[in-house]
Every structure is written in C-alpha cells, then in structure tokens.
Design a protein around this motif. Structure first.
Motif, PDB file in Angstrom:
ATOM      1  N   SER A 174       8.248  11.740  -2.889  1.00  0.00           N
ATOM      2  CA  SER A 174       8.358  11.481  -1.461  1.00  0.00           C
ATOM      3  C   SER A 174       6.977  11.355  -0.857  1.00  0.00           C
ATOM      4  N   GLY A 175       6.911  10.807   0.346  1.00  0.00           N
ATOM      5  CA  GLY A 175       5.672  10.831   1.109  1.00  0.00           C
ATOM      6  C   GLY A 175       4.935   9.519   1.251  1.00  0.00           C
ATOM      7  N   GLY A 176       5.447   8.444   0.722  1.00  0.00           N
ATOM      8  CA  GLY A 176       4.750   7.173   0.861  1.00  0.00           C
ATOM      9  C   GLY A 176       4.756   6.676   2.289  1.00  0.00           C
ATOM     10  N   GLY A 177       4.018   5.606   2.525  1.00  0.00           N
ATOM     11  CA  GLY A 177       3.978   5.029   3.854  1.00  0.00           C
ATOM     12  C   GLY A 177       2.894   3.990   3.960  1.00  0.00           C
ATOM     13  N   SER A 178       2.622   3.596   5.202  1.00  0.00           N
ATOM     14  CA  SER A 178       1.612   2.583   5.471  1.00  0.00           C
ATOM     15  C   SER A 178       0.510   3.183   6.323  1.00  0.00           C
ATOM     16  N   VAL A 179      -0.730   2.924   5.923  1.00  0.00           N
ATOM     17  CA  VAL A 179      -1.884   3.414   6.681  1.00  0.00           C
ATOM     18  C   VAL A 179      -2.964   2.344   6.692  1.00  0.00           C
ATOM     19  N   GLN A 180      -3.914   2.508   7.566  1.00  0.00           N
ATOM     20  CA  GLN A 180      -5.072   1.630   7.567  1.00  0.00           C
ATOM     21  C   GLN A 180      -6.123   2.189   6.603  1.00  0.00           C
ATOM     22  N   ALA A 240       0.183   0.284  -3.775  1.00  0.00           N
ATOM     23  CA  ALA A 240       0.990   0.248  -4.995  1.00  0.00           C
ATOM     24  C   ALA A 240       2.238   1.100  -4.792  1.00  0.00           C
ATOM     25  N   ALA A 241       3.151   0.961  -5.719  1.00  0.00           N
ATOM     26  CA  ALA A 241       4.242   1.926  -5.824  1.00  0.00           C
ATOM     27  C   ALA A 241       3.745   3.082  -6.676  1.00  0.00           C
ATOM     28  N   TYR A 242       3.888   4.279  -6.173  1.00  0.00           N
ATOM     29  CA  TYR A 242       3.405   5.468  -6.872  1.00  0.00           C
ATOM     30  C   TYR A 242       4.589   6.198  -7.507  1.00  0.00           C
ATOM     31  N   TYR A 243       4.406   6.586  -8.769  1.00  0.00           N
ATOM     32  CA  TYR A 243       5.451   7.248  -9.532  1.00  0.00           C
ATOM     33  C   TYR A 243       4.951   8.587 -10.057  1.00  0.00           C
ATOM     34  N   CYS A 244       5.790   9.602 -10.017  1.00  0.00           N
ATOM     35  CA  CYS A 244       5.449  10.826 -10.732  1.00  0.00           C
ATOM     36  C   CYS A 244       6.190  10.846 -12.061  1.00  0.00           C
ATOM     37  N   GLY A 268      -9.158   3.859   5.059  1.00  0.00           N
ATOM     38  CA  GLY A 268      -9.828   5.067   5.528  1.00  0.00           C
ATOM     39  C   GLY A 268      -8.884   6.194   5.879  1.00  0.00           C
ATOM     40  N   GLY A 269      -7.616   5.874   5.953  1.00  0.00           N
ATOM     41  CA  GLY A 269      -6.624   6.871   6.313  1.00  0.00           C
ATOM     42  C   GLY A 269      -6.216   7.737   5.134  1.00  0.00           C
ATOM     43  N   SER A 270      -5.236   8.619   5.386  1.00  0.00           N
ATOM     44  CA  SER A 270      -4.784   9.574   4.377  1.00  0.00           C
ATOM     45  C   SER A 270      -3.269   9.583   4.277  1.00  0.00           C
ATOM     46  N   LEU A 271      -2.800   9.912   3.102  1.00  0.00           N
ATOM     47  CA  LEU A 271      -1.378  10.138   2.852  1.00  0.00           C
ATOM     48  C   LEU A 271      -1.248  11.267   1.834  1.00  0.00           C
ATOM     49  N   ARG A 272      -0.113  11.926   1.865  1.00  0.00           N
ATOM     50  CA  ARG A 272       0.176  12.979   0.888  1.00  0.00           C
ATOM     51  C   ARG A 272       1.515  12.677   0.238  1.00  0.00           C
ATOM     52  N   LEU A 273       1.514  12.594  -1.071  1.00  0.00           N
ATOM     53  CA  LEU A 273       2.733  12.375  -1.843  1.00  0.00           C
ATOM     54  C   LEU A 273       3.129  13.684  -2.508  1.00  0.00           C
ATOM     55  N   SER A 274       4.420  13.895  -2.637  1.00  0.00           N
ATOM     56  CA  SER A 274       4.915  15.078  -3.323  1.00  0.00           C
ATOM     57  C   SER A 274       5.931  14.694  -4.383  1.00  0.00           C
ATOM     58  N   CYS A 275       5.967  15.481  -5.439  1.00  0.00           N
ATOM     59  CA  CYS A 275       6.907  15.266  -6.539  1.00  0.00           C
ATOM     60  C   CYS A 275       7.569  16.606  -6.839  1.00  0.00           C
ATOM     61  N   THR A 290       1.077   1.601   1.156  1.00  0.00           N
ATOM     62  CA  THR A 290       0.478   0.347   1.587  1.00  0.00           C
ATOM     63  C   THR A 290      -0.720   0.650   2.480  1.00  0.00           C
ATOM     64  N   VAL A 291      -1.879   0.124   2.081  1.00  0.00           N
ATOM     65  CA  VAL A 291      -3.111   0.355   2.835  1.00  0.00           C
ATOM     66  C   VAL A 291      -3.607  -0.988   3.349  1.00  0.00           C
TER      67      VAL A 291
END
Length: 125
Positions: A6-12, A91-95, A14-21, A122-123
């Motif tokens: 979980s946790g994907g999304g779109s950012v510009q 990219a699509a991120y997979y755990c 320089g931004g940040s995201l946190r993914l969890s598995c 998506t950045v």
C-alpha cells in the motif's frame, strides 16, 4: 506468505512517499524486499531487509541515500520511505518475500517466491 502493499501515489519531483508491505506471516529467516518495474523495463531491485532479525539492509545504488527501508516487528510490516523522488523513480512497486533466500541472491527477482500486488508511484517533473 501473503503480502499486501500500500501507499503508492503521485508526487512532484523532490517529494516523498511511503510504501508499506504487510506480511501475513514471517519467521526470523524471512527476507522482504521491494522491487519496481517501469513500463517496458525489467523488474529491478530497490531495497531489502535480509532475514528479518539479521539487521542487514541492502539498497540499489540508484536509491541509496534517498530511500530508507524499515520493519515493524509487531505488525509484520516492511516500509520504504522514499524521499527526493525523481521522475525516473516512476514505476509499479512490488514487495516480495522469501523464507530461504541466500545473501548472494538478495537482489535477484527469481530468488523470491512470494509477491504482493504492485502499487503505482508516479513522479512528475
């Protein structure tokens, strides 16, 4: 082992995201990793926690210093904090998980027998 990402999304940029598995189960020998796959490209290694209690963490050179992988023992969750994101991180991120992985194969896609569904990152520039 069932994995829920979980946790994907779109950012510009320089931004940040946190993914969890979240793993349904794990042992002290479980290795959990993150991979990513951009359109038209092969799936590539991002980061891994080798054998849950070993303390060994590995990163791809392309994310070192920007991404941080961590684990929550109580929740059986492995998260990846992604900072200073670049368009090339899109990219699509997979755990993925393995209960019998050897260290020399930690970066290999085919070393992992359990995979979660992908979550899109998506950045934009």
């Amino acid at each position: 082992v069932q994995l829920q990402a979980s946790g994907g999304g779109s950012v510009q940029a320089g931004g940040s995201l946190r993914l969890s598995c979240a793993a349904s189960t794990r042992t002290s020998s479980t290795t959990i990793a993150w991979f990513r796959q951009a359109p038209g490209k092969e799936r590539e290694f991002v980061a891994a926690i080798f054998r849950w209690n070993s303390g060994r963490i590995y990163y791809a050179d392309s994310v070192k210093g920007r991404f941080t992988i961590s684990k929550d023992n109580a929740e059986n969750t492995v998260s990846i904090q992604m900072n200073s994101l670049k368009p090339e991180d899109t990219a699509a991120y997979y755990c993925a998980a393995s209960n019998s992985l050897i260290l020399s194969t930690v970066r290999q896609v085919d070393a992992y027998g359990y995979w979660g569904q992908g979550t899109q990152v998506t950045v934009s520039s």
